[in-house]
Enzyme design. Structure first.
Site, short mmCIF file in Angstrom:
data_model
loop_
_atom_site.label_atom_id
_atom_site.label_comp_id
_atom_site.label_asym_id
_atom_site.label_seq_id
_atom_site.Cartn_x
_atom_site.Cartn_y
_atom_site.Cartn_z
N GLY A 1 0.87 -1.18 0.00
CA GLY A 1 0.00 0.00 0.00
C GLY A 1 0.90 1.23 0.00
O GLY A 1 1.63 1.47 0.97
N GLY B 1 -0.13 4.28 -0.28
CA GLY B 1 -0.98 5.44 -0.02
C GLY B 1 -0.39 6.30 1.08
O GLY B 1 0.82 6.32 1.30
N ASP C 1 2.08 -1.47 -4.56
CA ASP C 1 0.69 -1.01 -4.67
C ASP C 1 0.10 -1.59 -5.95
O ASP C 1 0.83 -1.97 -6.87
CB ASP C 1 0.63 0.53 -4.70
CG ASP C 1 -0.73 1.07 -4.25
OD1 ASP C 1 -0.83 1.55 -3.10
OD2 ASP C 1 -1.71 0.98 -5.03
N ARG D 1 -14.79 2.32 11.41
CA ARG D 1 -13.76 1.42 10.88
C ARG D 1 -14.39 0.12 10.39
O ARG D 1 -13.93 -0.47 9.42
CB ARG D 1 -12.72 1.11 11.97
CG ARG D 1 -11.87 2.32 12.34
CD ARG D 1 -10.77 1.96 13.32
NE ARG D 1 -9.99 3.12 13.71
CZ ARG D 1 -10.26 3.88 14.77
NH1 ARG D 1 -11.27 3.59 15.56
NH2 ARG D 1 -9.50 4.92 15.05
N SER E 1 -4.06 -1.89 8.23
CA SER E 1 -5.36 -1.71 7.57
C SER E 1 -6.50 -1.94 8.57
O SER E 1 -6.40 -2.80 9.44
CB SER E 1 -5.50 -2.70 6.41
OG SER E 1 -4.35 -2.66 5.59
N ASP F 1 -3.12 4.67 19.55
CA ASP F 1 -4.11 5.14 20.52
C ASP F 1 -3.44 5.74 21.74
O ASP F 1 -3.87 6.78 22.27
CB ASP F 1 -5.05 3.99 20.92
CG ASP F 1 -5.88 3.49 19.74
OD1 ASP F 1 -6.20 4.31 18.86
OD2 ASP F 1 -6.19 2.29 19.69
N ARG G 1 -2.00 9.14 20.95
CA ARG G 1 -3.04 10.18 20.96
C ARG G 1 -3.36 10.58 22.40
O ARG G 1 -3.44 11.78 22.72
CB ARG G 1 -4.30 9.65 20.25
CG ARG G 1 -4.12 9.61 18.75
CD ARG G 1 -5.35 9.15 18.02
NE ARG G 1 -5.17 9.34 16.58
CZ ARG G 1 -5.66 8.54 15.64
NH1 ARG G 1 -6.39 7.48 15.96
NH2 ARG G 1 -5.45 8.79 14.36
N HIS H 1 -9.06 -1.71 18.44
CA HIS H 1 -8.88 -0.37 17.90
C HIS H 1 -10.25 0.09 17.39
O HIS H 1 -10.52 0.10 16.21
CB HIS H 1 -7.87 -0.44 16.75
CG HIS H 1 -7.48 0.89 16.19
ND1 HIS H 1 -7.10 1.96 16.97
CD2 HIS H 1 -7.37 1.31 14.91
CE1 HIS H 1 -6.78 2.97 16.17
NE2 HIS H 1 -6.94 2.61 14.93
N1 APR Z 1 -2.69 -4.35 -3.25
C1 APR Z 1 -1.85 -3.34 -3.00
N2 APR Z 1 -2.27 -2.10 -2.69
C2 APR Z 1 -3.58 -1.89 -2.63
C3 APR Z 1 -4.52 -2.91 -2.87
C4 APR Z 1 -4.03 -4.18 -3.19
N3 APR Z 1 -4.84 -5.22 -3.44
N4 APR Z 1 -5.75 -2.38 -2.75
C5 APR Z 1 -5.61 -1.09 -2.43
N5 APR Z 1 -4.30 -0.79 -2.36
C6 APR Z 1 -3.67 0.50 -2.09
C7 APR Z 1 -4.37 1.66 -2.77
O1 APR Z 1 -4.07 1.70 -4.18
C8 APR Z 1 -3.81 2.85 -2.02
O2 APR Z 1 -2.66 3.40 -2.63
O3 APR Z 1 -3.71 0.84 -0.72
C9 APR Z 1 -3.44 2.25 -0.64
C10 APR Z 1 -4.23 2.85 0.50
O4 APR Z 1 -3.84 4.17 0.61
P1 APR Z 1 -4.84 5.35 1.05
O5 APR Z 1 -6.08 5.25 0.26
O6 APR Z 1 -4.04 6.60 1.02
O7 APR Z 1 -5.22 4.96 2.55
P2 APR Z 1 -4.33 5.20 3.88
O8 APR Z 1 -4.71 6.48 4.48
O9 APR Z 1 -2.91 4.91 3.57
O10 APR Z 1 -4.93 4.06 4.81
C11 APR Z 1 -4.68 2.69 4.52
O11 APR Z 1 -4.63 2.07 6.83
O12 APR Z 1 -5.06 3.34 8.69
C12 APR Z 1 -5.58 2.39 7.81
O13 APR Z 1 -7.96 2.77 7.84
C13 APR Z 1 -6.79 2.93 7.07
O14 APR Z 1 -7.45 0.85 6.06
C14 APR Z 1 -6.79 2.08 5.84
C15 APR Z 1 -5.29 1.82 5.59
#
Ligand code: APR
Length: 307
Positions: free
Chosen positions: A7, A9, A32, A87, A118, A147, A150, A174
């Site tokens: 991920g 993100g 990703d 969540r 996640s 937590d 925070r 959580h």
């Molecule tokens: N394989 C790889 N990456 C994936 C997949 C997958 N199958 N599905 C989704 N992603 C990637 C998305 O493309 C995205 O870039 O996961 C990333 C998630 O990034 P964001 O949308 O920015 O979310 P983020 O804020 O990083 O949160 C991710 O962590 O804190 C938890 O609740 C939050 O579940 C969420 C996770």
């Protein structure tokens, strides 16, 4: 040391940056599904190395081959919350994502330690454990460190003291039923109930429980990532450097705290093996009841999964 972050993100990319800057690995692999995203962020991060002065190679990829033989896999893939969502609303979507990424990453790195970020955290950590088949000491979830960070921040803000002197203790899942423990939370060793009245503590506990949604309501398009990535990296640092820190983590319980076959936040000693030990403390009947309720909420959601 090779660390894979799945991920790319907000949480994943920020965690990868922190891992590289702290030189916790020689190689950081960012994965990703979105084409170009991990490659672009990874290269951009790598290009900061000469300025920041870190010696870690950062690689972005859409395939798992480059993750081969990772020591740690940090799972941040999935959707994040938007205003109005709990969540738990993420569960169906994220369970499929966490299942897929776990399968693919453990095929390349069968000896890795997995840390899940996640959400819903405790349930997703269960998915990773179930799908990987790994022993419990190698599959942990990040929630308690966040937590408690925070809670520590709110305590420091309230008393106008340095966060450095504030420790805080948060148990449970959580979610809305997390269990902050004021009597084990201290400022320079002084228990919180000796420094604040009950109404103030209750207000800070409530703000801690609602800490995630407070950020979601500000951001509107996503959820928190600076503190969550810091928290995950603190766990990773304790593992990489075999520091044996005691940090609250989501751990698979096998009778500890009277709970069995459920992921729940408890104090864990983190070593190079992953979970070295669960630290058990004596809870008051009210605290134990709150922990039982929190674990029960996780159990109900685990039962909804079809893996
Ligand atoms: N394989 C790889 N990456 C994936 C997949 C997958 N199958 N599905 C989704 N992603 C990637 C998305 O493309 C995205 O870039 O996961 C990333 C998630 O990034 P964001 O949308 O920015 O979310 P983020 O804020 O990083 O949160 C991710 O962590 O804190 C938890 O609740 C939050 O579940 C969420 C996770």
């Amino acid at each position: 040391m090779k660390i894979t972050v799945i991920g790319a993100g907000h949480v994943g990319a920020t965690a990868a940056q922190r891992i590289a800057e702290k030189e916790l690995a020689n190689e950081v692999v960012l994965v990703d599904v979105v084409e170009g995203l991990p490659q672009g962020k990874g290269l951009d991060m790598y290009e900061s190395a000469p300025i920041e002065g870190f010696d870690a190679k950062v690689i972005g990829t859409n395939s798992y081959e480059q993750t081969k033989n990772s020591d740690i896999i940090l799972i941040t893939a999935g959707i994040a919350r938007k205003p109005g969502m709990s969540r738990d609303d993420l569960q169906a979507t994220n369970a499929n994502i966490v299942k897929t990424v776990t399968e693919q990453s453990v095929a390349q790195s069968p000896r890795a330690i997995i840390i899940v970020v996640s959400n819903p955290l405790d349930v997703m950590t269960y998915v990773a454990k179930k799908v990987s088949g790994f022993e419990r000491h190698r599959v942990l979830g990040m929630a308690g460190v966040l937590d408690s960070a925070r809670f520590r921040t709110f305590i420091a803000m309230e008393l106008n003291v340095s966060v450095e002197d504030v420790t805080a203790f948060v148990l449970g899942g959580h979610g809305d039923s997390m269990v902050p423990l004021p009597r084990y939370s201290t400022v320079a060793g002084i228990p919180l109930p000796d420094l604040m009245d009950k109404a103030t503590i209750d207000r800070l506990v409530k703000r801690t429980r609602d800490g995630g949604i407070e950020i979601v309501n500000y951001l509107k398009t996503g959820s928190a990532y600076y503190a969550p990535s810091s928290a995950a990296v603190e766990m990773i640092e304790s593992i990489v450097r075999d520091k044996r820190r005691i940090l609250p983590c989501a751990a698979w319980l096998e009778g500890e705290y009277g709970l069995k076959d459920v992921y729940c936040g408890v104090p864990v000693k983190l070593s190079s093996r992953g979970m070295e030990e669960i630290i058990q403390i004596k809870l008051t009947p009210e605290e134990q009841a709150a922990l039982n309720k929190s674990a029960e909420d996780v159990r109900v959601n685990i039962a909804k999964l079809s893996l």
